[in-house]
Design an enzyme around this catalytic site. Structure first.
Site, PDB file in Angstrom:
ATOM      1  N   ARG A  15       0.835  -1.198   0.000  1.00  0.00           N
ATOM      2  CA  ARG A  15       0.000   0.000   0.000  1.00  0.00           C
ATOM      3  C   ARG A  15       0.876   1.257   0.000  1.00  0.00           C
ATOM      4  O   ARG A  15       2.089   1.188   0.173  1.00  0.00           O
ATOM      5  CB  ARG A  15      -0.935   0.001   1.218  1.00  0.00           C
ATOM      6  CG  ARG A  15      -2.026  -1.037   1.166  1.00  0.00           C
ATOM      7  CD  ARG A  15      -2.808  -1.128   2.463  1.00  0.00           C
ATOM      8  NE  ARG A  15      -2.032  -1.768   3.526  1.00  0.00           N
ATOM      9  CZ  ARG A  15      -2.497  -1.977   4.766  1.00  0.00           C
ATOM     10  NH1 ARG A  15      -3.708  -1.552   5.091  1.00  0.00           N
ATOM     11  NH2 ARG A  15      -1.741  -2.584   5.651  1.00  0.00           N
ATOM     12  N   LYS A  75       1.495   1.792   7.280  1.00  0.00           N
ATOM     13  CA  LYS A  75       1.823   0.968   8.446  1.00  0.00           C
ATOM     14  C   LYS A  75       2.721   1.719   9.407  1.00  0.00           C
ATOM     15  O   LYS A  75       3.322   2.732   9.078  1.00  0.00           O
ATOM     16  CB  LYS A  75       2.496  -0.331   8.003  1.00  0.00           C
ATOM     17  CG  LYS A  75       1.544  -1.314   7.329  1.00  0.00           C
ATOM     18  CD  LYS A  75       0.325  -1.623   8.176  1.00  0.00           C
ATOM     19  CE  LYS A  75       0.627  -2.382   9.439  1.00  0.00           C
ATOM     20  NZ  LYS A  75      -0.566  -2.587  10.297  1.00  0.00           N
ATOM     21  N   TYR A  94      -1.120   4.377  10.638  1.00  0.00           N
ATOM     22  CA  TYR A  94      -1.497   3.405  11.661  1.00  0.00           C
ATOM     23  C   TYR A  94      -0.305   3.194  12.590  1.00  0.00           C
ATOM     24  O   TYR A  94       0.842   3.094  12.138  1.00  0.00           O
ATOM     25  CB  TYR A  94      -1.884   2.063  11.027  1.00  0.00           C
ATOM     26  CG  TYR A  94      -3.218   2.075  10.318  1.00  0.00           C
ATOM     27  CD1 TYR A  94      -4.400   2.278  11.019  1.00  0.00           C
ATOM     28  CD2 TYR A  94      -3.291   1.869   8.935  1.00  0.00           C
ATOM     29  CE1 TYR A  94      -5.624   2.292  10.367  1.00  0.00           C
ATOM     30  CE2 TYR A  94      -4.505   1.868   8.284  1.00  0.00           C
ATOM     31  CZ  TYR A  94      -5.672   2.083   9.003  1.00  0.00           C
ATOM     32  OH  TYR A  94      -6.883   2.098   8.355  1.00  0.00           O
ATOM     33  N   HIS A  96      -0.835   1.357  16.231  1.00  0.00           N
ATOM     34  CA  HIS A  96      -1.070   0.155  17.045  1.00  0.00           C
ATOM     35  C   HIS A  96       0.006   0.020  18.126  1.00  0.00           C
ATOM     36  O   HIS A  96       0.763  -0.954  18.175  1.00  0.00           O
ATOM     37  CB  HIS A  96      -1.106  -1.102  16.158  1.00  0.00           C
ATOM     38  CG  HIS A  96      -2.164  -1.072  15.098  1.00  0.00           C
ATOM     39  ND1 HIS A  96      -3.511  -1.157  15.393  1.00  0.00           N
ATOM     40  CD2 HIS A  96      -2.077  -0.961  13.741  1.00  0.00           C
ATOM     41  CE1 HIS A  96      -4.214  -1.107  14.266  1.00  0.00           C
ATOM     42  NE2 HIS A  96      -3.363  -0.972  13.266  1.00  0.00           N
ATOM     43  N   GLU A 118      -5.951   4.657  13.695  1.00  0.00           N
ATOM     44  CA  GLU A 118      -6.879   3.711  14.318  1.00  0.00           C
ATOM     45  C   GLU A 118      -7.564   4.240  15.568  1.00  0.00           C
ATOM     46  O   GLU A 118      -8.491   3.598  16.071  1.00  0.00           O
ATOM     47  CB  GLU A 118      -6.177   2.382  14.630  1.00  0.00           C
ATOM     48  CG  GLU A 118      -5.232   2.407  15.821  1.00  0.00           C
ATOM     49  CD  GLU A 118      -3.827   2.828  15.468  1.00  0.00           C
ATOM     50  OE1 GLU A 118      -2.957   2.720  16.347  1.00  0.00           O
ATOM     51  OE2 GLU A 118      -3.587   3.263  14.320  1.00  0.00           O
ATOM     52  N   ASP A 270      -2.969  -7.031  15.077  1.00  0.00           N
ATOM     53  CA  ASP A 270      -2.326  -5.710  15.140  1.00  0.00           C
ATOM     54  C   ASP A 270      -2.335  -5.148  16.552  1.00  0.00           C
ATOM     55  O   ASP A 270      -1.482  -4.331  16.909  1.00  0.00           O
ATOM     56  CB  ASP A 270      -3.043  -4.718  14.210  1.00  0.00           C
ATOM     57  CG  ASP A 270      -2.474  -4.740  12.802  1.00  0.00           C
ATOM     58  OD1 ASP A 270      -1.294  -5.086  12.649  1.00  0.00           O
ATOM     59  OD2 ASP A 270      -3.208  -4.422  11.858  1.00  0.00           O
TER      60      ASP A 270
END
Length: 372
Positions: A15, A75, A94, A96, A118, A270
């Site tokens: 991505r 990511k 993101y 996490h 997120e 995740d």
């Protein structure tokens, strides 16, 4: 503002943080965009596609991180990327953080302003920047699970939907949120027998209204989870506690009593995973076996369908990216308490309570942090 878009370097991650269309919008707002060469190759976008929008193309990630005021990624930054972050630089991606103490420590030490997709919320209490990837992951979980059920992949040798005269697979979905709803949609579409467990009666009612009597809904208790997963062929873990580590709802002892060839797909990986035996895997090596049970725990499932995933993600992240660039992060976050929920780390302070609690940091109120 100069926005930087580096190429993703996580294992089998294709991505990209901004599509050419998103870059064009940012430039129309008066900003500059610097994209790393081949950053869009995984979604079929060449460097010239970005140049055509007015973006500049950099040869290295080092140039991106050195020059850009804001880094837009998909990511979480890998260790080599975290070393390149600098004080006051905005990181929008993101994160996490709760199950990742090493990343959290590096982001705290960097002094950067780290905003996590997120944990951004909406007025209805949803997670608008997580939702499209949860939709993708939920749908992919059934594809992956069906594949793992094949005998050559370690499964029981069961066709998910069966055939006339042969019963379909028993699919159990734990969690009726966005992941669960999309997993149910796909599993029922493939003619499996599906049971969903959730602790929210309203969620179970809504799922019943949507899917009708084809779906079995069960209120989630420890006893109910044990009863249903022990007779399942495929279990989908879709539990989410926003920003916090996922609860371990299926124990190692329960897994030891499952039939060999049962498949577990942990979409919550995740956030640390919701099966006690879960550990993150990659698309290169997606599965492993514990007590005869196949575990699929890929930490970036939507990366396998990068074009669909990137387009879906940019649809929801672009307005927030533009707000940060147009107003600066302090004003953009001050203008929206829901956007402010996305702030996890700023200038060495942890500003997301669940992360601070899980990892032992002092919690700093984000509203105070942006006005300090």
């Amino acid at each position: 503002m100069l926005i930087g878009v580096p190429k993703e370097i996580k294992n089998n991650e294709f991505r990209v943080g901004m599509t050419p269309s998103s870059v064009r919008e940012a430039i129309a707002h008066g900003h500059s965009v610097l994209v790393e060469t081949k950053a869009g190759a995984g979604i079929g976008c060449a460097d010239d596609d970005y140049r055509a929008t007015g973006a500049a193309v950099a040869d290295t990630a080092e140039e991106i991180f050195a020059k850009a005021e804001m880094i837009v990624k998909v990511k979480e930054p890998q260790a080599v990327e975290r070393k390149m972050l600098r004080p006051g630089q905005i990181l929008f991606t993101y994160l996490h953080l709760a199950p990742d103490p090493a990343q959290t420590r590096d982001l705290v030490d960097s002094g950067a302003v780290c905003i996590a997709y997120e944990t951004v919320t909406d007025p209805q209490g949803g997670l608008p920047l997580l939702a499209p990837m949860s939709q993708v992951a939920g749908r992919m979980s059934i594809q992956a699970g069906a594949n793992c059920l094949e005998r050559e992949n370690g499964g029981k040798g069961i066709l998910l939907g069966g055939v006339p005269g042969v019963a379909p697979a028993e699919v159990v979905v734990i969690g009726g949120g966005v992941v669960g709803e999309n997993a149910i949609y796909m599993a029922l579409g493939m003619a499996a027998h599906v049971t969903v467990l959730d602790r929210n009666i309203d969620v179970l009612r809504q799922l019943t209204v949507r899917f009708g009597p084809a779906l079995t809904t069960v209120y989630s208790t420890k006893g109910a989870v044990e009863e249903h997963v022990l007779k399942a062929d495929l279990v989908i873990g879709g539990v989410l506690v926003p920003g916090a580590e996922a609860p371990k709802l299926i124990t190692a002892e329960m897994i030891g009593r499952m039939e060999p060839g049962t498949v577990l797909v942990d979409v919550a990986i995740d956030q640390g995973g919701c099966f006690e035996t879960s550990r993150a895997t990659t698309h290169a090596e997606p599965t492993y076996v514990v007590d005869g049970v196949v575990h699929y725990c890929v930490a970036n499932m939507p990366g396998a369908v990068p074009r669909t995933s990137t387009l879906a993600l940019n649809n929801v992240t672009l307005p927030y990216t533009l707000a940060l660039a147009d107003k600066g992060y302090r004003q953009a976050l001050a203008d929206s308490p829901h956007f402010l929920d996305g702030l996890n780390v700023i200038e060495g302070k942890v500003t997301y309570e669940a992360v601070a609690k899980d990892l032992g940091y002092d919690f700093t109120d984000p509203a105070k942090a942006i006005t300090a």
